[in-house]
Design an enzyme around this catalytic site. Sequence first.
Site, short mmCIF file in Angstrom:
data_model
loop_
_atom_site.label_atom_id
_atom_site.label_comp_id
_atom_site.label_asym_id
_atom_site.label_seq_id
_atom_site.Cartn_x
_atom_site.Cartn_y
_atom_site.Cartn_z
N HIS A 81 0.83 -1.22 0.00
CA HIS A 81 0.00 0.00 0.00
C HIS A 81 0.86 1.26 0.00
O HIS A 81 0.52 2.26 -0.65
CB HIS A 81 -0.96 0.01 1.20
CG HIS A 81 -1.89 -1.16 1.21
ND1 HIS A 81 -2.66 -1.50 2.29
CD2 HIS A 81 -2.17 -2.10 0.26
CE1 HIS A 81 -3.36 -2.59 2.00
NE2 HIS A 81 -3.08 -2.97 0.78
N HIS A 239 -9.43 -1.68 -4.58
CA HIS A 239 -8.32 -2.09 -3.72
C HIS A 239 -7.37 -3.04 -4.47
O HIS A 239 -6.15 -2.98 -4.29
CB HIS A 239 -8.80 -2.74 -2.42
CG HIS A 239 -7.64 -3.01 -1.53
ND1 HIS A 239 -7.06 -2.02 -0.76
CD2 HIS A 239 -6.85 -4.11 -1.38
CE1 HIS A 239 -6.00 -2.51 -0.15
NE2 HIS A 239 -5.84 -3.77 -0.51
N ASP A 243 -3.31 -2.68 -4.84
CA ASP A 243 -2.31 -3.73 -4.60
C ASP A 243 -1.45 -3.94 -5.84
O ASP A 243 -0.22 -4.09 -5.75
CB ASP A 243 -3.00 -5.06 -4.25
CG ASP A 243 -3.45 -5.11 -2.81
OD1 ASP A 243 -2.98 -4.31 -1.99
OD2 ASP A 243 -4.31 -5.98 -2.50
N HIS A 266 -0.71 -11.03 -5.25
CA HIS A 266 0.69 -10.65 -5.07
C HIS A 266 1.64 -11.65 -5.72
O HIS A 266 2.59 -11.28 -6.38
CB HIS A 266 1.03 -10.53 -3.58
CG HIS A 266 0.23 -9.49 -2.88
ND1 HIS A 266 0.22 -8.17 -3.28
CD2 HIS A 266 -0.62 -9.56 -1.82
CE1 HIS A 266 -0.58 -7.48 -2.49
NE2 HIS A 266 -1.10 -8.31 -1.60
ZN ZN Z 1 -3.96 -4.60 -0.19
#
Ligand code: ZN
Length: 290
Positions: A81, A239, A243, A266
Amino acid sequence: MNNYICQKTIEKAVSCSGTGAHSGKKVNLTLKPAPVNNGIKFVRTDLPNSPEVKGLFNKVVDTSMATVIGHDGVIVSTIEHLMASFAGFGIDNVIVELDNYELPILDGSAELYASILEEAGIKDLETPRCFFVVNEKIELCEGEKKVTVYPSDVYKLTCMIDFSHPMIGRQEIDVEITSENFRKEIASARTFGFFQDLEYLKMYGLARGVTLDSGIAFDNEGGILNESGLRFENECVRHKLLDCLGDFSLIGMPILGHIVTEKSGHDFNYQFIKKFFNQRKAWGTCEVKI
Ligand SMILES: [Zn+2]
C-alpha cells in the site's frame, strides 16, 4: 524549466504509526526525502546498524499473504500500500524508516499514506526520470489468472476480480495512473476479507492486527460486518488495483504501458515481473520529453 519529466522526492519528513496486519505489532514509520537514483529504501531502525532493504522485485522473499522484501535475513513486510502511494504520486526517491518488520495496516487502504505524502509535499529533482517503455505485449496466464501488458503512451492499469460473494461478484476498473486519479479513485479503497478466512488465519497466528477498523469483512450470509458499509460500490476491485500498483512498482521504474490483470494476486504479479524481465526484447527504457 526542465524539458523532461524529472525524478521526484518529498519536501520534508513525515511520520505515522499503526499496527501490522499479520504480526499485530506496533510500528512507527517516518518517510524522509532522498536524493536522485536512491529509489525507495526501507531502513529498519530497530535493528543494530539500521540495515536497509530496497523496494525492488529482486528483494522479494514472500508473496503468500502480502508482499515481503528482505536482504541478509532482514525483512520488511506488507509494503504494497505504501509502494502504491509512491507510484500513484510519481515519487521515485524516499527513505522509509520503520522500527518493526511489518508496515501498519491502518484502515486497510492508502488513505493515510496519501494524506501524509500531500502534507510532505512533492519535490522535483534535477535529473530525468527513466521509464520502461513496452514495445510488445507480454502475457502470463495460469488457469483463470492472467496479467498482460500492452504498449501505451501512458501508464494504465485495468483490474478484474470475480468472487461469488453477492456484494462483490465480477468487478472491473480501468484507471490511468495520475496523482489525481490515485487520490480520488484508489487511495481510500480498503482491503477486504471473508469472515471464515479470518478465523482460519487467526487460528494459525496470522491476521493478529486485523479488526473491522483495518478493512472490509464480508460475512458468510452475503452481507458485510462493517457498520458503515462500503466506501465505493466496487471498493474491492479498486483495492485490487491499489495492490497491483504497489506490486508492479517493484519493477523499479515507472512504466509506459497498459497492464491488465484478471484474478491476479501478489504472487502472480511477482511471477509476471519475472517474466517481464525475461522478455528483454519486448521493452526498452527512455526519458520523457515535455
Ligand atoms: Zn492490499
